[in-house]
Design an enzyme around this catalytic site. Structure first.
Site, PDB file in Angstrom:
ATOM      1  N   HIS A   1       0.799  -1.233   0.000  1.00  0.00           N
ATOM      2  CA  HIS A   1       0.000   0.000   0.000  1.00  0.00           C
ATOM      3  C   HIS A   1       0.835   1.288   0.000  1.00  0.00           C
ATOM      4  O   HIS A   1       0.555   2.222   0.761  1.00  0.00           O
ATOM      5  CB  HIS A   1      -0.948  -0.011   1.197  1.00  0.00           C
ATOM      6  CG  HIS A   1      -2.056  -1.025   1.083  1.00  0.00           C
ATOM      7  ND1 HIS A   1      -2.507  -1.508  -0.119  1.00  0.00           N
ATOM      8  CD2 HIS A   1      -2.815  -1.652   2.022  1.00  0.00           C
ATOM      9  CE1 HIS A   1      -3.493  -2.378   0.091  1.00  0.00           C
ATOM     10  NE2 HIS A   1      -3.701  -2.488   1.379  1.00  0.00           N
TER      11      HIS A   1
ATOM     12  N   HIS B   1      -9.722   2.218   0.431  1.00  0.00           N
ATOM     13  CA  HIS B   1      -9.668   1.102   1.374  1.00  0.00           C
ATOM     14  C   HIS B   1     -10.770   1.199   2.432  1.00  0.00           C
ATOM     15  O   HIS B   1     -10.518   1.006   3.625  1.00  0.00           O
ATOM     16  CB  HIS B   1      -8.285   1.064   2.024  1.00  0.00           C
ATOM     17  CG  HIS B   1      -7.817  -0.296   2.410  1.00  0.00           C
ATOM     18  ND1 HIS B   1      -8.442  -1.059   3.374  1.00  0.00           N
ATOM     19  CD2 HIS B   1      -6.780  -1.048   1.973  1.00  0.00           C
ATOM     20  CE1 HIS B   1      -7.801  -2.193   3.514  1.00  0.00           C
ATOM     21  NE2 HIS B   1      -6.785  -2.225   2.669  1.00  0.00           N
TER      22      HIS B   1
ATOM     23  N   GLU C   1     -11.662  -3.569  -2.910  1.00  0.00           N
ATOM     24  CA  GLU C   1     -10.716  -2.588  -3.443  1.00  0.00           C
ATOM     25  C   GLU C   1     -10.556  -2.792  -4.944  1.00  0.00           C
ATOM     26  O   GLU C   1      -9.975  -3.790  -5.368  1.00  0.00           O
ATOM     27  CB  GLU C   1      -9.357  -2.761  -2.751  1.00  0.00           C
ATOM     28  CG  GLU C   1      -9.409  -2.637  -1.239  1.00  0.00           C
ATOM     29  CD  GLU C   1      -8.240  -3.374  -0.577  1.00  0.00           C
ATOM     30  OE1 GLU C   1      -7.084  -3.027  -0.845  1.00  0.00           O
ATOM     31  OE2 GLU C   1      -8.500  -4.313   0.195  1.00  0.00           O
TER      32      GLU C   1
END
Ligand code: GLA
Length: 374
Positions: free
Chosen positions: A135, A208, A339
């Site tokens: 991420h 997210h 996502e």
């Protein structure tokens, strides 16, 4: 002394403005966008914006991490509650919860061995998930302050921009990113991503948000049903890096082509669902790719995207260490993420659709989370 008509008129205007301001500060019932001060990070002001539609339903979004902090809609009885995990204070977000509601970038999900090759160079990233990069690294787009602009539109709209400098978190190129949020009268949260770079660089942006459509994190999401319009998924190794294969879901616990309860097969998946589905939507058009439903509240969440992949993460790492805004601990599998994305580790997987953005190209991606009550 008698007040003149003009003085009375001025008083009425002042009172009216003050009342309206009150509504704005509390947000949540007048169509439009309101803004309140929420603190300071890296010497930059942080705000909380409320986007309210004509039904009085609303989302709140902060320019810290470009984070969606609440999404409030009615259930079958018209009772409104929040369907995503979030907090009312900035200080909780500064304790780095696991990306609740945040924008993820420069690269959503994992890059294997925290490195990739582009042209003649090998780029090294922070290994923040075992030996892999997750991420966007140590300080991804979820931990920076974005510039905000409220847009003039028929629906409440907020644009957030961020300049990720050349070399930031190890990535090449100055990347200018804009995320535009629109909240429509049909309870659609539309998220449009745009980006430009001055050097080739991988880009994979996503949101997210963790959903629990029951509006109560005392309930797990195991009884929610889920449909994913995907005939294939990308299997992973023990560190959640795709092996590079694209496997059919048919006959496996990954088959969500027809809606089924999440709890039905989850125990057959070591660790639970945390995988990328290869969506049937292959041409980049905006298409409905997933539907999540809760039979009790009768809320459904429809996910539309232009992206080729969807990471369904079942909240396998949630452990009660964060407390939701309603005072309840966020326990294992009490919320899930859908996502929209390109596939994890694409920079190291030549067989996957490319995530490399070239100078002069426009990165463009749209996702809609739409809530309906049936
Ligand atoms: C993503 C990943 C998960 C996990 C969560 C955050 O969805 O796929 O493995 O890292 O983020 O906890």
């Amino acid at each position: 002394m008698k007040a003149t008509r003009l003085q009375i008129l001025i008083c009425v205007i002042i009172l009216f403005t003050a009342c309206n301001q009150g509504v704005k500060e509390n947000g949540a019932n007048k169509k439009g966008v309101t803004k309140k001060e929420w603190g300071t990070v890296d010497d930059k002001p942080v705000y909380l914006f409320t986007l309210t539609n004509s039904k009085g339903d609303y989302v709140t979004i902060s320019n810290y991490g470009s984070t969606v902090t609440s999404f409030v809609v009615p259930d079958k009885n018209g009772n409104k509650s929040g369907i995503i995990i979030g907090f009312d204070s900035l200080s909780t977000y500064l304790k780095h919860p696991p990306y609740f509601g945040a924008t993820i970038g420069r690269y959503g999900n994992r890059i294997g061995n925290a490195q990739f090759k582009l042209g003649d160079s090998t780029y090294h990233l922070a290994a923040n998930d075992g030996k892999n990069s997750l991420h966007g690294g140590l300080k991804g787009f979820d931990k920076v302050v974005w510039d905000a602009m409220v847009a003039d539109s028929t629906s409440p709209e907020l644009s957030l921009t961020y300049l990720s400098k050349d070399g930031e978190e190890g990535y090449p190129g100055n990347l200018k990113v804009t995320v535009t949020y629109t909240f429509t009268d049909s309870d659609e949260l539309k998220i449009q991503y745009a980006a430009e770079t001055d050097k080739p660089t991988p880009v994979n942006l996503t949101n997210h948000s963790y959903f629990n459509l029951s509006g109560d994190v005392n309930n797990t999401i195991l009884d929610h049903t889920l449909m994913i319009d995907a005939d294939a998924y990308t299997p992973v190794d023990s560190t959640l890096i795709p092996t590079g294969e694209i496997k059919p879901v048919k006959g496996t616990p990954f088959d969500f082509t027809t809606a089924k309860k999440i709890g039905l097969d989850i125990s057959a998946v070591p660790g639970g669902y945390d995988h990328n589905w290869v969506l049937n939507n292959k041409n980049g058009a905006l298409a409905k790719v997933a539907v999540l439903s809760d039979v009790v509240s009768r809320r459904s969440l429809e996910v539309f995207t232009t992206e080729p992949g969807l990471q369904f993460y079942a909240g396998n790492f949630l452990d009660g260490s964060f407390i939701n805004r309603d005072g309840k601990p966020i326990q294992l599998r009490t919320a899930l993420c859908l996502e929209t994305q390109h596939f994890p580790d694409s920079p190291n997987k030549p067989g996957f659709p490319s995530t490399i953005l070239q100078p002069g190209q426009q990165y463009s991606s749209t996702t809609i989370y739409k809530v309906i009550v049936q």
